[in-house]
Design a protein around this motif. Structure first.
Motif, PDB file in Angstrom:
ATOM      1  N   ALA A 304       0.550  -1.427  -0.004  1.00  0.00           N
ATOM      2  CA  ALA A 304       0.044  -0.013   0.052  1.00  0.00           C
ATOM      3  C   ALA A 304       0.635   1.436  -0.213  1.00  0.00           C
ATOM      4  N   LYS A 305       0.027   2.222  -0.094  1.00  0.00           N
ATOM      5  CA  LYS A 305       1.019   3.367  -0.583  1.00  0.00           C
ATOM      6  C   LYS A 305      -0.028   4.534  -0.117  1.00  0.00           C
ATOM      7  N   LEU A 306       0.204   5.778   0.310  1.00  0.00           N
ATOM      8  CA  LEU A 306      -1.147   6.573   1.216  1.00  0.00           C
ATOM      9  C   LEU A 306      -0.185   8.461   0.543  1.00  0.00           C
ATOM     10  N   ALA A 307      -1.007   9.308  -0.126  1.00  0.00           N
ATOM     11  CA  ALA A 307      -1.196  10.488   0.176  1.00  0.00           C
ATOM     12  C   ALA A 307      -2.119  11.000   0.198  1.00  0.00           C
ATOM     13  N   TYR A 308      -2.061  12.012  -0.013  1.00  0.00           N
ATOM     14  CA  TYR A 308      -3.549  13.112  -0.091  1.00  0.00           C
ATOM     15  C   TYR A 308      -3.684  14.442  -1.086  1.00  0.00           C
ATOM     16  N   VAL A 309      -4.459  14.805  -1.817  1.00  0.00           N
ATOM     17  CA  VAL A 309      -4.773  15.937  -2.434  1.00  0.00           C
ATOM     18  C   VAL A 309      -5.251  17.481  -1.951  1.00  0.00           C
ATOM     19  N   ARG A 310      -4.282  18.678  -2.242  1.00  0.00           N
ATOM     20  CA  ARG A 310      -4.870  19.333  -2.078  1.00  0.00           C
ATOM     21  C   ARG A 310      -4.735  20.572  -2.604  1.00  0.00           C
ATOM     22  N   ALA A 311      -6.169  21.241  -2.943  1.00  0.00           N
ATOM     23  CA  ALA A 311      -5.963  22.198  -4.248  1.00  0.00           C
ATOM     24  C   ALA A 311      -6.095  21.403  -4.650  1.00  0.00           C
ATOM     25  N   ALA A 312      -5.754  20.226  -5.281  1.00  0.00           N
ATOM     26  CA  ALA A 312      -5.614  19.133  -6.516  1.00  0.00           C
ATOM     27  C   ALA A 312      -4.194  18.884  -6.915  1.00  0.00           C
ATOM     28  N   VAL A 313      -2.827  19.436  -5.418  1.00  0.00           N
ATOM     29  CA  VAL A 313      -2.037  19.411  -5.760  1.00  0.00           C
ATOM     30  C   VAL A 313      -1.740  17.992  -5.101  1.00  0.00           C
ATOM     31  N   THR A 316       2.963  14.392  -0.424  1.00  0.00           N
ATOM     32  CA  THR A 316       3.938  12.782  -0.204  1.00  0.00           C
ATOM     33  C   THR A 316       3.052  13.058   1.364  1.00  0.00           C
ATOM     34  N   CYS A 317       3.203  11.560   1.816  1.00  0.00           N
ATOM     35  CA  CYS A 317       2.477  11.051   3.419  1.00  0.00           C
ATOM     36  C   CYS A 317       4.251  10.633   3.988  1.00  0.00           C
ATOM     37  N   PRO A 318       3.954  10.754   5.174  1.00  0.00           N
ATOM     38  CA  PRO A 318       5.587  10.725   6.087  1.00  0.00           C
ATOM     39  C   PRO A 318       6.039   8.612   5.772  1.00  0.00           C
ATOM     40  N   ASP A 319       7.162   8.682   5.566  1.00  0.00           N
ATOM     41  CA  ASP A 319       7.054   7.674   5.638  1.00  0.00           C
ATOM     42  C   ASP A 319       7.309   5.953   6.767  1.00  0.00           C
TER      43      ASP A 319
END
Length: 389
Positions: A304-313, A316-319
């Motif tokens: 698995a890998k996780l990130a998030y989008v803020r204002a379409a950008v 990167t989530c922390p390791d």
């Protein structure tokens, strides 16, 4: 034999998912007229008239429409045209480059995975491998799942206020989705198809062998191609990364997501169903999660890998969750990553959503990403879910 069948079934599911990824990568910009489908086909034909590309196979509008069916091109009763090859995908990527550069960047990697899965399935299944793919991904019918409404990315960006978008409009996932635990319970042991339809198989065994009859069942409404799934607009850091090498293991928390949250569309990585979620925590921040549910009777390991989008950008989530982690989900169990694995503050006049990837352990490429519904933060800092506006 059992291991071979399981491997073939896993490859079949991955092929279905990557065909959906192709559909989204090309369908999302063409549905928005960037460029229109006819213009895309004309560009492909114009290129094919030049000496370097005259040997390339023709891609006409009928074939492009066939590929834009996604996994539905595998259905019985539909003529089995060729799947998009690496050469085809490279050509379409060149035609898309000026209109949707991020999608164009991702498409050759999708084409490579389609070709790689096709070769492996053909080697394992022989001449009738496409029929075996159908047999592997077909499921018994269950009660209909109510279709959910997808929110157009552009509308979400407008609602978020004056934000700078560094990449094409991102999908906002499923607005007003049902509670994930209920949704996973409904989908346990079967696949929820992107267009609200399902397949049923009835096997009849005769003296000459088994004959599988496929019945195409309509069990729900249609959904638009533009808002169905995430666009293929991930940059190089988010798509096509090698995940075959062992990644770090990561702790998870038992049970599903609770509290003020929204989760996205349920997808699958083998026997593990997964969905990205955004949750408002008690301290006034957001946590971004992936919820995993193992529907089988034995432990299953996924990456698995996780990130998030803020204002379409993308942020990167922390390791280790921001890179690649191995998760073993016990049999018939639901887990999530810890609440503190990836968090963000409620920044006014911004829109947020979780973005996740989950693939079978040992997969060579990251599969298709999925998003949670959007959370809009108003000027006064009040968080409002997209389905509450």
């Amino acid at each position: 034999m059992g291991d071979q069948e399981e491997s073939f079934a896993d490859l079949s599911h991955r092929l279905a998912q990557i065909l959906d990824a192709w559909q989204t990568c090309v369908g999302e910009p063409t549905a928005q007229g960037k460029p229109p489908r006819k213009v895309l086909v004309k560009a492909l034909e114009t290129e094919r008239e030049t000496p370097p590309w005259q040997s390339r196979k023709k891609i006409d509008e009928a074939l492009l429409s066939y590929w834009l069916k996604g996994r539905d091109q595998l259905l019985p009763g539909i003529k089995h045209n060729r799947l998009p090859s690496e050469e085809d995908c490279a050509a379409v990527a060149r035609a898309l480059k000026d209109h949707a550069p991020e999608n164009a960047q991702q498409l050759p990697q999708i084409g490579w995975e389609i070709a790689d899965l096709g070769r492996r399935l053909r080697a394992a299944g022989g001449p009738g491998w496409r029929n075996r793919v159908l047999a592997s991904i077909v499921v018994q019918p269950a009660e209909p799942v109510e279709p959910t409404e997808d929110v157009e990315p552009a509308q979400a960006a407008q609602a978020a206020g004056p934000a700078t978008a560094a990449e094409p409009a991102e999908p906002v996932g499923t607005a007003g989705a049902a509670e994930p635990t209920a949704a996973l319970a409904q989908t346990a042991g079967r696949r929820r198809w992107k267009n609200g339809r399902g397949w049923a198989a009835v096997a009849a065994v005769g003296v000459a062998g088994a004959i599988v009859l496929f019945v195409w069942l309509d069990v729900g409404g249609e959904s638009s191609s533009a808002g169905e799934k995430p666009s293929g607009s991930a940059g190089p850091s988010t798509q096509g990364a090698d995940v075959a090498k062992p990644g770090p293991t990561a702790s998870t928390e038992s049970g599903g997501v609770e509290g003020n949250h929204r989760c996205g569309k349920v997808r699958s990585a083998g026997a593990v169903s997964w969905t990205p979620c955004t949750i408002l925590t008690k301290d006034g921040t957001m946590s971004f999660l992936v919820q995993f549910t193992n529907t089988s009777d034995k432990p299953v390991t996924v990456k698995a890998k996780l990130a998030y989008v803020r204002a379409a950008v993308q942020q990167t989530c922390p390791d280790p969750w921001g890179t690649s982690v191995q998760i073993t989900v016990p049999a018939e169990t639901t887990k999530t990553n810890p609440l503190d694995a990836c968090t963000a503050s409620l920044t006014p006049v911004q829109a947020f959503q979780a973005r996740g990837w989950v693939v079978p352990d040992g997969a060579a490429q990251w599969g298709h990403r999925e998003h949670s519904p959007t959370l809009h933060v108003q000027e006064d800092g009040t968080p409002v879910w997209a389905d509450e506006e």
